[in-house]
Design an enzyme around this catalytic site. Structure first.
Site, PDB file in Angstrom:
ATOM      1  N   LYS A 277       0.854  -1.205   0.000  1.00 18.94           N
ATOM      2  CA  LYS A 277       0.000   0.000   0.000  1.00 18.94           C
ATOM      3  C   LYS A 277       0.884   1.247   0.000  1.00 18.94           C
ATOM      4  CE  LYS A 277      -2.698   3.323   1.994  1.00 18.94           C
ATOM      5  NZ  LYS A 277      -2.294   4.620   2.532  1.00 18.94           N
ATOM      6  N   ASP A 293      -5.378   5.190 -15.209  1.00 16.04           N
ATOM      7  CA  ASP A 293      -6.324   4.330 -14.499  1.00 16.04           C
ATOM      8  C   ASP A 293      -5.594   3.621 -13.356  1.00 16.04           C
ATOM      9  OD1 ASP A 293      -8.047   2.360 -13.643  1.00 16.04           O
ATOM     10  OD2 ASP A 293      -8.656   1.739 -15.653  1.00 16.04           O
ATOM     11  N   HIS A 390       3.546  11.763  10.207  1.00 15.03           N
ATOM     12  CA  HIS A 390       2.143  11.742   9.784  1.00 15.03           C
ATOM     13  C   HIS A 390       1.338  12.799  10.507  1.00 15.03           C
ATOM     14  CE1 HIS A 390       0.602   7.755   7.901  1.00 15.03           C
ATOM     15  NE2 HIS A 390       1.378   8.432   7.107  1.00 15.03           N
TER      16      HIS A 390
END
Ligand code: MEV
Length: 437
Positions: A277, A293, A390
């Site tokens: 991911k 795409d 983060h």
């Protein structure tokens, strides 16, 4: 609520009126639709026509990750993502690796395939003996569609029947390989396959007798599994150079821990998925920016990660002597012409910013961004932990949600400098200081 018909036939104002009648939205919320439509004004109506039932635009940040050195060419890479840390992470890794010679990227090709699936109980041996003629008929039935692709150096490269013994007595497969060169080519491939499907039925009809004449097309569609569009990307340095980014670890400790993190991702699915991911954080952001795409690329990437029967990490590491080498193998079926890539003004601009790459060149850049994103994620995970960076970036989202002014921002940053914070902790703190301001 009853079923609505004809929504797509309404104009934008009528669609919004109908929405208002059916959904509980106040005037301020409705005016957001106008604001975003007006804000992202697109004089040629290109965006409006990308999908049906359009009522507004949905903005995402368009950012630049500089310092991407790929095969000794430097790029400013456009990235579109909603996740705050993605661009910063990719940019920091790009900067580090640019000082070590940058990324080396190679592609295996741009071959894609599509399949015609059909039901037929006829004489297979006879059909097989006629394959050369059938292939010729199928290819010539789409000549008018493939002529431009051929001019660009591509075209249909092979047609095979029941590949790898797939297909059984009641259905069969015609596999068609395409080289679509600079376009992703989904529409073209699908048009070719549908035309070839009709040709296949007529061929069987006119060359067989009795019930053997009855063939039925089940479906004809391109495959998003594109292992022949593989990109191999790597970055390499001597271990002592890792001191620039190893934080409190020595470069040797960093390399050892990094290798262990990669080993875990290669061996343990729950980690492998998150690891991959992190690669797609960067990959998808460039694909979105260039109008490609990303769903097709993600679907293929995960299938490729499981191609040997076990889902695993798309990256691998080699540490030998004083050398640290990190590499990514990822299939990327993307284009630089056709589709949204050619019509979306921001996608065209994104390509322009990268000096209008060929699809092969873009594949190399995208893989480098995937590798950089993953490298940056692992670096954070094995040093400071992911939350520090983060949350620092996430803080900006919280602050803008609460319309925080400059003096409040200083107070918030000071208050939370060494504390864990959350949406509700910031909300409580702002309530307390706003009472006192
Ligand atoms: C977050 O979007 C991505 C990471 O979870 C990737 C990883 O764990 O490698 C940080």
């Amino acid at each position: 609520m009853k079923v609505l018909t004809g929504f797509s036939k309404l104009n934008i104002t009528e669609r919004i009126d109908l929405l208002k009648k059916n959904v509980n939205l106040n005037e301020q919320q409705i005016s957001l639709l106008t604001a975003f439509r007006e804000n992202d004004k697109d004089p040629d109506g290109v965006i409006e026509n990308l999908t049906e039932n359009y009522i507004s635009n949905y903005s995402l940040p368009f950012s630049i990750a500089p310092n991407f050195r790929v095969n000794d060419k430097w790029y400013f890479v456009p990235m579109v993502t909603e996740e705050s840390s993605v661009v910063a992470a990719a940019a920091s890794a790009a900067k580090f690796w640019s000082g070590q010679g940058g990324f080396k990227s190679e592609i295996s090709g741009t071959k894609k395939s599509g399949q015609i699936y059909f039901s037929w109980n006829g004489n297979i041996e006879k059909l097989q003996s006629m394959l050369p003629l059938l292939k010729e008929k199928l290819a010539s039935s789409v000549k008018s569609l493939t002529v431009n692709m051929e001019k660009r150096g591509g075209g249909i490269t092979d047609i095979t029947f029941n590949p790898d013994h797939h297909g059984n007595n009641d259905y069969h497969i015609v596999n068609v390989d395409f080289d679509t060169v600079d376009s992703m080519g989904a529409n073209l491939i699908n048009s070719c396959l549908e035309t070839m499907g009709s040709e296949l039925v007529s061929f069987i009809n006119s060359n067989f007798t009795g019930t053997d004449r009855e063939a039925e097309i089940i479906m004809a569609i391109l495959s998003n599994f594109t292992p022949d569009c593989l990109v191999e990307c790597s970055a390499e340095c001597s271990i002592n150079r890792l001191s620039e980014i190893s934080g409190n670890l020595t470069p040797e400790q960093f390399a050892r821990k990094f290798a262990k993190a990669v080993q875990i991702a290669r061996e343990y699915i729950p980690r492998a998925v998150t690891h991959n991911k992190g690669i797609f954080n960067g990959v998808d952001a460039v694909l979105l920016a260039t109008g490609n795409d990303f769903r097709a690329v993600e679907a293929c990437g995960h299938a490729y990660a499981a191609k040997d029967g076990n889902y695993t990490a798309l990256t691998d590491i080699e540490i030998s002597g004083n050398r640290f080498r990190y590499r990514l193998s990822i299939p990327l079926s993307i284009g630089t012409v056709g589709g949204a890539t050619s019509v979306h003004p921001m996608a065209r601009l994104a390509l322009q910013i990268m000096n209008n790459p060929t699809s092969g060149e873009l594949m190399k850049v995208v893989a480098s961004v995937g590798l950089a994103s993953n490298f940056a994620a692992i670096r954070s995970l094995i040093t400071d932990g992911i939350q520090k960076g983060h949350m620092r970036l996430h803080l900006n989202n919280f602050l803008s949600h609460f319309n925080v002014n400059e003096s409040e921002k200083i107070l918030v940053e000071e208050h939370f400098r060494n504390k864990q914070y959350s949406f509700s902790a910031i909300s409580d703190f702002l309530t307390s200081i706003r009472g006192n301001l």
